[in-house]
Design a protein around this motif. Structure first.
Motif, PDB file in Angstrom:
ATOM      1  N   LYS A  92      87.635 -32.810 -19.283  1.00 43.47           N
ATOM      2  CA  LYS A  92      86.554 -32.417 -18.557  1.00 43.47           C
ATOM      3  C   LYS A  92      86.650 -31.146 -17.786  1.00 43.47           C
ATOM      4  O   LYS A  92      87.901 -30.564 -17.902  1.00 43.47           O
ATOM      5  CB  LYS A  92      85.966 -33.360 -17.684  1.00 43.47           C
ATOM      6  CG  LYS A  92      87.073 -33.872 -16.546  1.00 43.47           C
ATOM      7  CD  LYS A  92      86.693 -35.055 -15.843  1.00 43.47           C
ATOM      8  CE  LYS A  92      87.643 -35.268 -14.764  1.00 43.47           C
ATOM      9  NZ  LYS A  92      87.384 -36.557 -13.995  1.00 43.47           N
ATOM     10  N   ILE A  94      85.472 -28.637 -14.428  1.00 41.44           N
ATOM     11  CA  ILE A  94      85.306 -28.980 -13.085  1.00 41.44           C
ATOM     12  C   ILE A  94      84.590 -27.662 -12.460  1.00 41.44           C
ATOM     13  O   ILE A  94      85.102 -26.722 -12.677  1.00 41.44           O
ATOM     14  CB  ILE A  94      86.453 -29.180 -12.111  1.00 41.44           C
ATOM     15  CG1 ILE A  94      87.265 -30.407 -12.636  1.00 41.44           C
ATOM     16  CG2 ILE A  94      85.964 -29.703 -10.760  1.00 41.44           C
ATOM     17  CD1 ILE A  94      86.500 -31.899 -12.548  1.00 41.44           C
ATOM     18  N   GLY A  96      83.563 -25.486  -9.192  1.00 42.44           N
ATOM     19  CA  GLY A  96      83.925 -25.403  -7.761  1.00 42.44           C
ATOM     20  C   GLY A  96      83.018 -24.305  -7.256  1.00 42.44           C
ATOM     21  O   GLY A  96      82.111 -23.712  -7.903  1.00 42.44           O
ATOM     22  N   THR A  99      83.451 -20.774  -9.079  1.00 37.38           N
ATOM     23  CA  THR A  99      83.639 -20.998 -10.739  1.00 37.38           C
ATOM     24  C   THR A  99      82.688 -19.943 -11.096  1.00 37.38           C
ATOM     25  O   THR A  99      81.624 -19.683 -10.585  1.00 37.38           O
ATOM     26  CB  THR A  99      82.925 -22.397 -11.156  1.00 37.38           C
ATOM     27  OG1 THR A  99      83.955 -23.503 -10.591  1.00 37.38           O
ATOM     28  CG2 THR A  99      82.887 -22.297 -12.520  1.00 37.38           C
ATOM     29  N   GLU A 124      81.672 -31.481 -14.538  1.00 38.44           N
ATOM     30  CA  GLU A 124      81.419 -32.178 -13.389  1.00 38.44           C
ATOM     31  C   GLU A 124      81.350 -31.284 -12.147  1.00 38.44           C
ATOM     32  O   GLU A 124      82.327 -30.313 -11.940  1.00 38.44           O
ATOM     33  CB  GLU A 124      82.380 -33.361 -13.181  1.00 38.44           C
ATOM     34  CG  GLU A 124      82.433 -34.254 -14.170  1.00 38.44           C
ATOM     35  CD  GLU A 124      83.612 -35.524 -13.956  1.00 38.44           C
ATOM     36  OE1 GLU A 124      84.157 -35.477 -12.947  1.00 38.44           O
ATOM     37  OE2 GLU A 124      83.700 -36.620 -14.685  1.00 38.44           O
ATOM     38  N   THR A 125      80.884 -31.960 -11.125  1.00 35.91           N
ATOM     39  CA  THR A 125      81.009 -31.174  -9.722  1.00 35.91           C
ATOM     40  C   THR A 125      80.637 -32.263  -8.672  1.00 35.91           C
ATOM     41  O   THR A 125      79.807 -33.301  -8.813  1.00 35.91           O
ATOM     42  CB  THR A 125      80.067 -29.899  -9.203  1.00 35.91           C
ATOM     43  OG1 THR A 125      80.404 -29.148  -8.162  1.00 35.91           O
ATOM     44  CG2 THR A 125      78.524 -30.402  -9.328  1.00 35.91           C
ATOM     45  N   ARG A 137      76.723 -25.022  -6.551  1.00 34.21           N
ATOM     46  CA  ARG A 137      77.432 -25.633  -7.722  1.00 34.21           C
ATOM     47  C   ARG A 137      76.473 -26.184  -8.708  1.00 34.21           C
ATOM     48  O   ARG A 137      76.692 -25.929 -10.056  1.00 34.21           O
ATOM     49  CB  ARG A 137      78.432 -26.617  -7.075  1.00 34.21           C
ATOM     50  CG  ARG A 137      79.601 -26.184  -6.210  1.00 34.21           C
ATOM     51  CD  ARG A 137      80.434 -27.030  -6.068  1.00 34.21           C
ATOM     52  NE  ARG A 137      80.283 -28.282  -5.577  1.00 34.21           N
ATOM     53  CZ  ARG A 137      80.168 -28.604  -4.426  1.00 34.21           C
ATOM     54  NH1 ARG A 137      80.419 -27.688  -3.312  1.00 34.21           N
ATOM     55  NH2 ARG A 137      79.556 -29.687  -3.683  1.00 34.21           N
ATOM     56  N   ASP A 178      90.874 -37.710  -8.679  1.00 35.05           N
ATOM     57  CA  ASP A 178      89.971 -36.682  -8.640  1.00 35.05           C
ATOM     58  C   ASP A 178      90.293 -35.448  -7.813  1.00 35.05           C
ATOM     59  O   ASP A 178      91.058 -35.706  -6.769  1.00 35.05           O
ATOM     60  CB  ASP A 178      88.685 -37.231  -8.157  1.00 35.05           C
ATOM     61  CG  ASP A 178      87.841 -37.993  -9.366  1.00 35.05           C
ATOM     62  OD1 ASP A 178      87.969 -37.370 -10.296  1.00 35.05           O
ATOM     63  OD2 ASP A 178      87.218 -38.876  -8.947  1.00 35.05           O
ATOM     64  N   PRO A 184      87.003 -28.627  -5.356  1.00 38.12           N
ATOM     65  CA  PRO A 184      86.875 -28.992  -6.649  1.00 38.12           C
ATOM     66  C   PRO A 184      87.357 -27.973  -7.842  1.00 38.12           C
ATOM     67  O   PRO A 184      87.205 -28.639  -9.049  1.00 38.12           O
ATOM     68  CB  PRO A 184      85.454 -29.251  -6.803  1.00 38.12           C
ATOM     69  CG  PRO A 184      84.639 -28.424  -5.962  1.00 38.12           C
ATOM     70  CD  PRO A 184      85.490 -28.369  -4.638  1.00 38.12           C
ATOM     71  N   SER A 185      87.510 -26.720  -7.561  1.00 43.07           N
ATOM     72  CA  SER A 185      88.063 -25.977  -8.572  1.00 43.07           C
ATOM     73  C   SER A 185      89.307 -26.104  -8.596  1.00 43.07           C
ATOM     74  O   SER A 185      89.879 -25.305  -9.523  1.00 43.07           O
ATOM     75  CB  SER A 185      87.576 -24.592  -8.213  1.00 43.07           C
ATOM     76  OG  SER A 185      88.377 -24.144  -7.086  1.00 43.07           O
ATOM     77  N   PRO A 187      91.573 -28.970 -10.130  1.00 44.23           N
ATOM     78  CA  PRO A 187      91.920 -30.404 -10.471  1.00 44.23           C
ATOM     79  C   PRO A 187      93.234 -30.539 -10.596  1.00 44.23           C
ATOM     80  O   PRO A 187      93.771 -31.562 -10.855  1.00 44.23           O
ATOM     81  CB  PRO A 187      91.115 -30.348 -11.952  1.00 44.23           C
ATOM     82  CG  PRO A 187      91.223 -29.133 -12.139  1.00 44.23           C
ATOM     83  CD  PRO A 187      91.047 -28.138 -10.843  1.00 44.23           C
ATOM     84  N   PHE A 201      80.378 -37.632  -8.277  1.00 44.42           N
ATOM     85  CA  PHE A 201      80.596 -36.531  -9.003  1.00 44.42           C
ATOM     86  C   PHE A 201      79.071 -36.570  -9.842  1.00 44.42           C
ATOM     87  O   PHE A 201      78.892 -37.394 -10.425  1.00 44.42           O
ATOM     88  CB  PHE A 201      81.739 -36.686  -9.999  1.00 44.42           C
ATOM     89  CG  PHE A 201      82.894 -35.976  -8.991  1.00 44.42           C
ATOM     90  CD1 PHE A 201      83.324 -34.772  -9.048  1.00 44.42           C
ATOM     91  CD2 PHE A 201      83.579 -36.987  -8.238  1.00 44.42           C
ATOM     92  CE1 PHE A 201      84.528 -34.312  -8.218  1.00 44.42           C
ATOM     93  CE2 PHE A 201      84.540 -36.655  -7.428  1.00 44.42           C
ATOM     94  CZ  PHE A 201      84.997 -35.220  -7.460  1.00 44.42           C
TER      95      PHE A 201
END
Length: 228
Positions: A92, A94, A96, A99, A124-125, A137, A178, A184-185, A187, A201
């Protein structure tokens, strides 16, 4: 569904993740496209205030009778095993706060081209935190999908492979390993699960159409077939 601004597309994305058939529990797939104010303004209230900086999106859903997607994103995902671990995890991407949409859209398409029919790649976020950054995001998610879609339906070079796709949205609870929602950027640096309790998420799945490797819309003279 037409949306205006970050808040509009954020609310639409969260709503899409909650849709399912009342009889079969199957979820819809859809297409996200970026549009313009000429298409959106006729549908806005007369007193709706615009700043001139809004982005406009259109999410196209099929009729409820055609909602066929069953199972979970994990059941459709390609799995990978990280170095030093024997546990396979879903592949996956991610999103952020920092991003870059262009890079993410390219990564999505690079990973979707080799997928077998029925498989997907998830983006995902975290859907918790400051509203301003959350909306940003979720808009980045929509921009990624709309840009990648545009590349496939209106390629600059029609002699190169394209592979159209549809999207699906869902929500999952945070799990062990997670990334921390405030970062979240990153991982590669999972935080203790205690720090993730209460977080969820949003998953945007990309489900490729057609054959592995895509198709060529207009083969160059002297060439035949499809694929890269």
């Amino acid at each position: 569904v037409l949306t205006v601004g970050q808040r509009g597309i954020a609310q639409a994305m969260v709503a899409a993740a909650q849709l399912e058939s009342s009889s079969t529990k199957a979820k819809p797939t859809f297409i996200i496209q970026q549009t313009n104010d000429e298409e959106a303004k006729p549908h806005l209230p007369k007193d709706f205030k615009l700043t001139g900086k809004e982005r406009y999106f259109k999410i196209s859903f099929p009729p409820a009778s055609e909602w066929k997607l069953e199972g979970t994103p994990e059941s459709r995902a390609k799995t990978t095993t990280s170095e030093g671990s024997s546990q396979a995890k879903p592949d996956k991407l991610i999103v952020g706060n920092k991003t870059e949409v262009m890079k993410l859209a390219k990564a999505v398409m690079a990973r979707s081209f080799p997928l077998e029919p029925g498989m997907s790649i998830s983006v995902e976020t975290a859907i918790k935190g400051q509203a301003k950054m959350l909306n940003l995001r979720l808009q980045h998610l929509a921009q990624t999908a709309s840009r990648a879609h545009h590349w496939q339906v209106s390629p600059v070079d029609r002699s190169r492979s394209v592979r159209t796709f549809r999207c699906a949205a869902s929500v999952r609870k945070a799990a062990e390993g997670d990334p921390e929602p405030s970062h979240p950027s990153d991982p590669s640096a999972p935080r203790p699960f205690e720090a993730l309790k209460g977080y969820s998420f949003l998953i945007l799945e990309v489900l490729p159409d057609g054959p592995v490797g895509g198709v060529i819309l207009e083969p160059k003279a002297g060439t035949e077939g499809s694929g890269k």
